[in-house]
Scaffold this motif. Structure first.
Motif, PDB file in Angstrom:
ATOM      1  N   THR A 191       0.869  -1.241   0.076  1.00 57.27           N
ATOM      2  CA  THR A 191       0.018  -0.143  -0.138  1.00 57.27           C
ATOM      3  C   THR A 191       0.905   1.404  -0.035  1.00 57.27           C
ATOM      4  O   THR A 191       0.753   2.177  -0.653  1.00 57.27           O
ATOM      5  CB  THR A 191      -0.929   0.266   1.205  1.00 57.27           C
ATOM      6  OG1 THR A 191      -1.521  -1.268   1.384  1.00 57.27           O
ATOM      7  CG2 THR A 191      -1.789   1.084   1.021  1.00 57.27           C
ATOM      8  N   PHE A 192       1.911   1.286   0.786  1.00 57.80           N
ATOM      9  CA  PHE A 192       2.906   2.416   0.798  1.00 57.80           C
ATOM     10  C   PHE A 192       3.624   2.595  -0.656  1.00 57.80           C
ATOM     11  O   PHE A 192       3.607   3.701  -0.844  1.00 57.80           O
ATOM     12  CB  PHE A 192       3.971   2.119   1.870  1.00 57.80           C
ATOM     13  CG  PHE A 192       4.936   3.169   1.977  1.00 57.80           C
ATOM     14  CD1 PHE A 192       4.713   4.400   2.700  1.00 57.80           C
ATOM     15  CD2 PHE A 192       6.203   3.078   1.404  1.00 57.80           C
ATOM     16  CE1 PHE A 192       5.770   5.164   2.653  1.00 57.80           C
ATOM     17  CE2 PHE A 192       7.186   3.804   1.387  1.00 57.80           C
ATOM     18  CZ  PHE A 192       7.143   5.005   2.086  1.00 57.80           C
ATOM     19  N   VAL A 193       3.962   1.498  -1.077  1.00 57.87           N
ATOM     20  CA  VAL A 193       4.650   1.656  -2.334  1.00 57.87           C
ATOM     21  C   VAL A 193       3.565   2.252  -3.407  1.00 57.87           C
ATOM     22  O   VAL A 193       4.096   3.056  -4.195  1.00 57.87           O
ATOM     23  CB  VAL A 193       5.404   0.368  -3.003  1.00 57.87           C
ATOM     24  CG1 VAL A 193       5.642   0.455  -4.346  1.00 57.87           C
ATOM     25  CG2 VAL A 193       6.289  -0.200  -1.867  1.00 57.87           C
ATOM     26  N   ARG A 194       2.489   1.836  -3.320  1.00 60.31           N
ATOM     27  CA  ARG A 194       1.382   2.356  -4.583  1.00 60.31           C
ATOM     28  C   ARG A 194       1.228   3.838  -4.140  1.00 60.31           C
ATOM     29  O   ARG A 194       1.095   4.486  -5.060  1.00 60.31           O
ATOM     30  CB  ARG A 194      -0.024   1.470  -4.307  1.00 60.31           C
ATOM     31  CG  ARG A 194       0.162   0.123  -4.588  1.00 60.31           C
ATOM     32  CD  ARG A 194      -0.957  -0.628  -5.036  1.00 60.31           C
ATOM     33  NE  ARG A 194      -1.908   0.046  -5.879  1.00 60.31           N
ATOM     34  CZ  ARG A 194      -3.018  -0.471  -6.279  1.00 60.31           C
ATOM     35  NH1 ARG A 194      -3.495  -1.555  -5.680  1.00 60.31           N
ATOM     36  NH2 ARG A 194      -3.724   0.210  -7.398  1.00 60.31           N
ATOM     37  N   SER A 195       1.233   4.355  -2.975  1.00 59.99           N
ATOM     38  CA  SER A 195       1.109   5.855  -2.746  1.00 59.99           C
ATOM     39  C   SER A 195       2.010   6.363  -3.184  1.00 59.99           C
ATOM     40  O   SER A 195       1.785   7.849  -3.624  1.00 59.99           O
ATOM     41  CB  SER A 195       0.916   5.849  -1.355  1.00 59.99           C
ATOM     42  OG  SER A 195       2.150   5.652  -0.442  1.00 59.99           O
ATOM     43  N   LEU A 196       3.499   5.922  -3.346  1.00 52.75           N
ATOM     44  CA  LEU A 196       4.297   6.825  -3.987  1.00 52.75           C
ATOM     45  C   LEU A 196       4.140   7.130  -5.494  1.00 52.75           C
ATOM     46  O   LEU A 196       4.801   7.787  -5.963  1.00 52.75           O
ATOM     47  CB  LEU A 196       5.826   6.055  -3.664  1.00 52.75           C
ATOM     48  CG  LEU A 196       6.154   5.833  -2.120  1.00 52.75           C
ATOM     49  CD1 LEU A 196       7.475   4.996  -2.100  1.00 52.75           C
ATOM     50  CD2 LEU A 196       6.191   7.218  -1.604  1.00 52.75           C
ATOM     51  N   GLN A 197       3.211   6.090  -6.148  1.00 48.79           N
ATOM     52  CA  GLN A 197       3.020   6.490  -7.614  1.00 48.79           C
ATOM     53  C   GLN A 197       2.157   7.219  -7.996  1.00 48.79           C
ATOM     54  O   GLN A 197       1.602   7.270  -9.088  1.00 48.79           O
ATOM     55  CB  GLN A 197       2.597   5.112  -8.304  1.00 48.79           C
ATOM     56  CG  GLN A 197       3.781   3.967  -7.779  1.00 48.79           C
ATOM     57  CD  GLN A 197       3.554   2.534  -8.577  1.00 48.79           C
ATOM     58  OE1 GLN A 197       2.623   2.174  -8.120  1.00 48.79           O
ATOM     59  NE2 GLN A 197       4.389   1.892  -9.061  1.00 48.79           N
ATOM     60  N   SER A 198       1.579   8.272  -6.806  1.00 52.87           N
ATOM     61  CA  SER A 198       0.605   9.170  -7.241  1.00 52.87           C
ATOM     62  C   SER A 198       1.193  10.080  -8.140  1.00 52.87           C
ATOM     63  O   SER A 198       2.325  10.481  -8.111  1.00 52.87           O
ATOM     64  CB  SER A 198       0.103   9.616  -5.816  1.00 52.87           C
ATOM     65  OG  SER A 198       1.229  10.364  -5.007  1.00 52.87           O
ATOM     66  N   ASP A 199       0.381  11.173  -8.402  1.00 52.63           N
ATOM     67  CA  ASP A 199       0.569  12.046  -9.428  1.00 52.63           C
ATOM     68  C   ASP A 199       1.452  13.281  -8.653  1.00 52.63           C
ATOM     69  O   ASP A 199       2.092  14.154  -9.140  1.00 52.63           O
ATOM     70  CB  ASP A 199      -0.647  12.887  -9.828  1.00 52.63           C
ATOM     71  CG  ASP A 199      -1.255  11.885 -10.661  1.00 52.63           C
ATOM     72  OD1 ASP A 199      -0.703  11.052 -11.477  1.00 52.63           O
ATOM     73  OD2 ASP A 199      -2.825  11.922 -10.988  1.00 52.63           O
ATOM     74  N   ASN A 200       1.406  13.340  -7.361  1.00 53.59           N
ATOM     75  CA  ASN A 200       1.959  14.346  -6.554  1.00 53.59           C
ATOM     76  C   ASN A 200       3.330  13.991  -6.081  1.00 53.59           C
ATOM     77  O   ASN A 200       4.196  14.615  -5.770  1.00 53.59           O
ATOM     78  CB  ASN A 200       1.384  14.544  -5.005  1.00 53.59           C
ATOM     79  CG  ASN A 200       0.043  15.054  -5.220  1.00 53.59           C
ATOM     80  OD1 ASN A 200      -0.453  15.686  -6.335  1.00 53.59           O
ATOM     81  ND2 ASN A 200      -0.939  14.606  -4.423  1.00 53.59           N
ATOM     82  N   ASN A 201       3.940  12.884  -6.728  1.00 52.62           N
ATOM     83  CA  ASN A 201       5.143  12.212  -6.514  1.00 52.62           C
ATOM     84  C   ASN A 201       5.803  11.935  -7.680  1.00 52.62           C
ATOM     85  O   ASN A 201       5.835  10.738  -8.132  1.00 52.62           O
ATOM     86  CB  ASN A 201       5.055  11.044  -5.437  1.00 52.62           C
ATOM     87  CG  ASN A 201       6.650  10.601  -5.108  1.00 52.62           C
ATOM     88  OD1 ASN A 201       7.698  11.320  -5.289  1.00 52.62           O
ATOM     89  ND2 ASN A 201       6.748   9.541  -4.415  1.00 52.62           N
ATOM     90  N   PRO A 202       6.180  12.703  -8.535  1.00 56.56           N
ATOM     91  CA  PRO A 202       6.799  12.353  -9.858  1.00 56.56           C
ATOM     92  C   PRO A 202       7.953  11.528  -9.934  1.00 56.56           C
ATOM     93  O   PRO A 202       8.040  10.648 -11.078  1.00 56.56           O
ATOM     94  CB  PRO A 202       7.407  13.873 -10.502  1.00 56.56           C
ATOM     95  CG  PRO A 202       7.620  14.534  -9.303  1.00 56.56           C
ATOM     96  CD  PRO A 202       6.665  14.130  -8.171  1.00 56.56           C
TER      97      PRO A 202
END
Length: 299
Positions: A191-202
């Motif tokens: 879940t943490f890794v997937r959150s890093l792939q958001s638009d706010n984290n290029p």
């Protein structure tokens, strides 16, 4: 570094990465012809499985105990590992000659220094947490004694340092990954890794991936150095070195995260380093004396 800078709060997975680094590193050495693993029979493999379980349980108890005691108290109790190493070595007769009073005296500043260097809230704990921390300390001392015994020829093994790393890394990886899955850490990490792939984290997961790869590579090199040192010295020397490592980690952490050390902590760091140096000097002097006595007896 990985836990602090990338908020990767998954210690079991970090340990699994360390084990994976050992697997990949040793396979590369085998593939390039720099290392040829020793053949082990079924009983020897069983002994190594038991040892790897001790290694994993030691980490598990340490991690669980941190939920019930403060970090300063945890470090103080763990700082007594040399004391338990002496007791276990004497009980198991891995040090049949015992230790001189000079050795015992040199251990005092090593143990006390860690307590002062990590001084803080010693009163936030539960009885269960304290007992778990104490158990983890005994397990850490036991693991160090067993490692040294295996490397120097005990339990019918006498494995070189690289062989021990080659055999233990896959076992440790399977056990730590299994524990991470059972404890829910694996799903939380996903879940943490997937959150890093958001638009706010290029940058995505790239910085974390590079940090984990670097962490695994460094762990591989450190394990080689640790096992090689353990083979060529005593279990007690390794635990004294471990205490010195704790205070040096405090210094490095303060430098990296811009934290000012108190006078008490600074004194504790100095005391530990002096104790470590005194221990080394005493052991070198005693080894030289034994060597001189052996030379005289031959003459």
């Amino acid at each position: 570094m990985v836990l602090q800078w990338h908020q990767f709060g998954f210690p079991w997975l970090v340990t699994a990465v360390h084990s994976l680094g050992g697997i990949i590193g040793m396979r590369l050495l085998v593939a390039t012809g720099h290392f040829k693993p020793k053949h082990l029979d079924r009983q020897q493999k069983r002994l190594l499985w038991i040892f790897s379980t001790l290694y994993t349980v030691n980490i598990a108890v340490s991690n669980v105990s941190l939920h019930y005691v403060s970090v300063p108290l945890h470090q103080v109790v763990r700082g007594t590992v040399p004391v338990f190493t002496v007791l276990i070595s004497l009980i198991w007769r891995t040090a049949p000659q015992g230790y001189s009073w000079r050795v015992y005296a040199s251990l005092v500043p090593v143990v006390v220094g860690v307590g002062l260097a990590t001084y803080g809230d010693y009163y936030s704990f539960t009885i269960v947490g304290f007992l778990l921390t104490l158990l983890g300390t005994v397990l850490a001392a036991t693991k160090t004694v067993v490692t040294n015994t295996i490397l120097v020829g005990g339990y019918r093994l006498k494995l070189p340092a690289l062989d021990l790393l080659y055999q233990l890394s896959p076992l440790a990886f399977v056990q730590t990954i299994t524990w991470a899955a059972v404890s829910g850490e694996l799903s939380a990490a996903w879940t943490f890794v997937r959150s890093l792939q958001s638009d706010n984290n290029p940058d995505g997961v790239y910085p974390l991936a590079m940090a984990l790869i670097g962490n695994g590579a460094i762990a591989f090199l450190l394990n080689i150095a640790s096992f090689t040192a353990s083979k060529n010295t005593s279990a007690l020397a390794m635990t004294v070195t471990g205490n010195v490592k704790v205070v040096l980690a405090v210094v490095l952490g303060c430098a990296m995260f811009n934290i000012t050390l108190s006078r008490l902590s600074t004194f504790g760091i100095g005391l530990t380093l002096v104790g470590g140096a005194a221990y080394s000097a005493v052991r070198l002097h005693e080894a030289q004396r034994i060597k001189d006595q052996a030379s005289k007896s031959i003459v």
